[in-house]
Write a protein that holds these residues in place. Structure first.
Motif, short mmCIF file in Angstrom:
data_model
loop_
_atom_site.label_atom_id
_atom_site.label_comp_id
_atom_site.label_asym_id
_atom_site.label_seq_id
_atom_site.Cartn_x
_atom_site.Cartn_y
_atom_site.Cartn_z
N TRP A 252 12.48 -0.03 4.42
CA TRP A 252 12.35 0.24 2.80
C TRP A 252 11.58 1.16 2.61
N ILE A 253 10.80 1.13 3.85
CA ILE A 253 9.81 2.97 4.16
C ILE A 253 10.44 3.44 5.59
N ARG A 254 10.02 4.93 5.44
CA ARG A 254 10.15 6.09 5.79
C ARG A 254 9.26 6.60 5.94
N MET A 255 9.63 7.88 6.97
CA MET A 255 8.64 8.94 7.30
C MET A 255 8.80 9.74 6.80
N ARG A 256 7.50 9.82 5.54
CA ARG A 256 8.35 11.55 4.66
C ARG A 256 7.52 13.27 5.22
N GLY A 257 6.33 12.82 5.93
CA GLY A 257 6.87 14.39 6.64
C GLY A 257 5.20 14.52 7.20
N ARG A 258 4.46 15.84 7.77
CA ARG A 258 3.30 15.57 7.73
C ARG A 258 2.12 16.58 7.19
N ARG A 259 1.11 15.68 7.16
CA ARG A 259 -0.08 15.65 6.53
C ARG A 259 -0.42 17.24 7.14
N SER B 190 7.69 10.91 -6.93
CA SER B 190 8.41 12.11 -6.82
C SER B 190 9.45 12.13 -4.92
N ASP B 191 10.04 12.47 -5.12
CA ASP B 191 10.99 12.22 -3.58
C ASP B 191 10.58 13.83 -3.05
N ALA B 192 9.99 14.72 -3.62
CA ALA B 192 9.66 15.97 -3.05
C ALA B 192 8.53 15.75 -1.87
N LEU B 193 7.68 16.53 -0.67
CA LEU B 193 7.05 16.43 0.02
C LEU B 193 5.93 17.56 -1.67
N ILE C 36 0.92 -1.46 0.21
CA ILE C 36 -0.25 -0.22 -0.05
C ILE C 36 0.52 0.86 -0.08
N ILE C 37 1.83 1.40 0.64
CA ILE C 37 2.61 2.42 0.54
C ILE C 37 3.35 2.52 -1.13
N ALA C 38 4.30 1.03 -1.06
CA ALA C 38 4.47 1.77 -2.75
C ALA C 38 3.74 2.33 -3.83
N TYR C 39 2.39 1.80 -3.40
CA TYR C 39 1.60 2.51 -5.02
C TYR C 39 1.08 3.59 -4.65
N HIS C 40 0.71 3.36 -3.35
CA HIS C 40 -0.25 5.14 -2.56
C HIS C 40 0.58 5.81 -2.39
N GLN C 41 1.90 5.57 -2.13
CA GLN C 41 2.19 7.50 -1.02
C GLN C 41 2.66 8.49 -1.55
#
Length: 210
Positions: free
Chosen positions: A123-130, A185-188, A90-95
């Protein structure tokens, strides 16, 4: 030839994929790094190891047709639970995706321990806060995820046709069924705020769910 030998040595000695920028910094000034990589790729195309591009960087890997020779040397990683595998997909496809969004897609509560296990694998990381009430954390995949699964980018993940061909989708596919195109994209995103040091200090792994 000196540039090719130098790049070859750097790539062989590195335990991690090496980017073209890093090669340019370590090779002689003015070296045509893309050409050097292209030459190396050609040289090793028919050998026991091949030069491959993974996550935008370069590394040597055993030629696919010789992989069976190394099965005795393969390290068996800890098996992930079904919940962890579903969460990773889910994280891979919906990130970028939040824990609440993961739970909505899975239809069940996601134990924080499951996310902890995936973060420990790298394999996963915290990206930011919604930017929504509660400012939930968003998650995405890492370069290590791409390297492990041999992907150049998340957009190389299989789509509906690929899944059908691999036998994962059998019979008639329900109307409207689709596989989302992963965000490359790795950008927020506009609705994400950057993480702070406190976000990492507050991170405390919990036992994974069964």
């Amino acid at each position: 030839m000196a540039a090719i030998r130098g790049a070859e040595a750097i790539l062989f000695a590195s335990a991690q994929p090496v980017g073209a920028d890093e090669l340019a910094e370590r090779l002689a000034p003015g070296t045509d790094v893309p050409q050097v990589l292209a030459d190396l790729r050609t040289i090793y195309a028919s050998r026991g190891v091949n030069l491959v591009e993974v996550a935008g960087k370069w590394m040597f890997r055993t030629a696919p047709d010789l992989a069976h020779l190394l099965t005795r040397e393969q390290v068996e990683p800890k098996k992930l639970s079904r919940a962890a595998l579903e969460t990773l997909a889910i994280i891979a496809y919906h990130q970028p995706v939040t824990r609440a969004e993961i739970e909505e897609i899975r239809g069940v509560t996601t134990n924080k321990g499951t996310l902890d296990v995936l973060m420990e694998t790298g394999w996963i990381r915290m990206r930011g806060r919604r930017r929504t009430p509660g400012r939930p954390l968003t998650y995405g995949t890492t370069e290590a995820f791409l390297v492990h699964f041999g992907l150049e980018a998340v957009t190389d993940l299989p789509g509906v046709d690929d899944l059908k061909a691999a036998g994962f989708l059998e019979g008639a596919v329900p109307p409207g069924f689709r596989v989302p195109v992963p965000n490359a994209s790795d950008a927020l995103m506009p609705d994400e705020d950057p993480l702070t040091e406190l976000d990492f200090q507050d991170y405390a792994p919990l036992p994974p769910e069964e």
